[in-house]
Scaffold this active site. Structure first.
Site: not given
Length: 359
Positions: A107, A139, A217
């Site tokens: 993402h 992911d 992230s």
């Protein structure tokens, strides 16, 4: 008087001994824990007892150079006016090979749809990157820059992680103005399954109370030896003090192929399938098993067809691994290579059948 003198002398000795123990012992203990007896030098973290260096400082010195910032430009279509507009994003990544391979979240790079991807290195340099591979289900993504001789992160073994272990996260929590922030905590839980929506979940996650914000992230979750045991994701946010990380062992087979061959080839069964529960809810039919993968189509000349799999079968096991969701299936397939032979257990009309499949 003699007894009183002995008592006072003994008391003073005990106090001095305790103080020496408090000062000296932790440093010796930390030395022993972080030298990793018998391991190679690049796996060692030594806390210098003379300089009172903390475990967090030692981990930061080892891991920081291999952590990168990632900025992206993504083109999005405006829902109301139908016009295309550009949006920017920030994330983190980990260098996994000195030739420019970087591991991050899918993402972070817009699930492969980013128009531009740039990598900011520890020395302040900035390079454009190409997206080589990504999987939104896991992911995870791998990008590459045209640069060599980079500092590489040491990958640990996420199967050995235990609840209560020290956990250290490094990333860019709120953008590049806070780049390479370090947060610390412990491993709070293992094998967590987090629901993304009514029918989808992300399985086998590591839970930590180390603070993880959106810019974190793609950054590393590290153990006390400075080894990467997980890739942090802020895609899943369920509550305060709850951070989640993708176990590094899920990424290792993909990383190994890129390092060895410069590319990754994923094996397939050659089926179209959904979670058994999803099928039951949507179709109003009750299957013989409540957990598994309902196969509704078999591709021609596929591994599944050659092994005798049929539409209507429910896959419940691959090898020794129970398959309960599509996420389980995806993770299991990443462990295998072309030409691998594996036993797949299916439920067919209430009866279990074992098929031998060659990927």
């Amino acid at each position: 008087m003699k007894r009183g003198g002995y008592f006072i002398t003994g008391l003073i000795g005990a106090i001095i001994g305790s103080l020496l123990t408090l000062y000296i012992a932790p440093n010796f203990i930390l030395d022993d824990i972080k030298t990793g007896n018998g391991q190679e030098k690049n796996t060692q973290i030594v806390v210098n007892s003379g300089e009172e260096e903390s475990i967090y400082k030692a981990v930061a010195k080892k891991a920081m150079p291999s952590v990168v910032g990632i900025t992206t430009v993504t083109v999005e279509k405006d829902r109301f006016f139908g016009m295309a507009r550009e949006s920017s994003g920030v994330g983190t990544g980990v260098i996994i090979d000195e030739r420019g391979y970087v591991l991050t979240n899918s993402h972070v790079i817009g699930d492969g749809n980013a128009k531009e991807v740039n990598v900011l290195f520890y020395d302040g340099s900035n390079e454009k990157a190409d997206v080589l591979w990504n999987d939104s289900t896991l992911d995870l993504a791998i990008i590459k820059v045209d640069k060599k001789g980079l500092p590489v992160a040491e990958l640990g073994d996420s199967d050995k992680v235990e609840v209560g272990d020290i956990a250290i996260a490094i990333g860019n929590p709120l953008g590049l103005e806070f780049e390479r922030s370090l947060t610390q905590g412990v491993i709070s839980g293992l094998h967590r399954s987090i629901k993304v929506n009514e029918y989808e979940s992300v399985d086998d996650m590591i839970q930590t109370d180390a603070s993880i914000n959106p810019g974190n992230s793609g950054g590393p979750l590290l153990n006390s030896k400075g080894q990467v045991v997980g890739i942090n994701t802020a895609k899943i946010q369920t509550g305060e003090g709850l951070g989640f990380s993708i176990p590094i062992n899920i990424a290792k087979p993909i990383v190994d192929q890129f390092i060895e061959k410069g590319e990754f080839k994923r094996v397939t069964l050659g089926i179209k399938a959904v979670d058994a529960k999803y099928f039951e809810d949507r179709m109003g039919e009750e299957l013989a098993v409540n957990e598994g993968i309902y196969v509704y189509q078999i591709m021609s000349d596929s591994s599944a067809e050659k092994a005798g799999m049929k539409a209507g079968d429910v896959i419940v096991k691959i090898g020794e691994t129970d398959i309960k969701t599509m996420g389980n299936l995806t993770r299991e397939l990443y462990k295998h290579r072309p030409e691998d032979v594996v036993e797949v257990k299916v439920n067919r009309g209430g009866k279990e059948k074992v098929l031998k499949i060659t990927f």
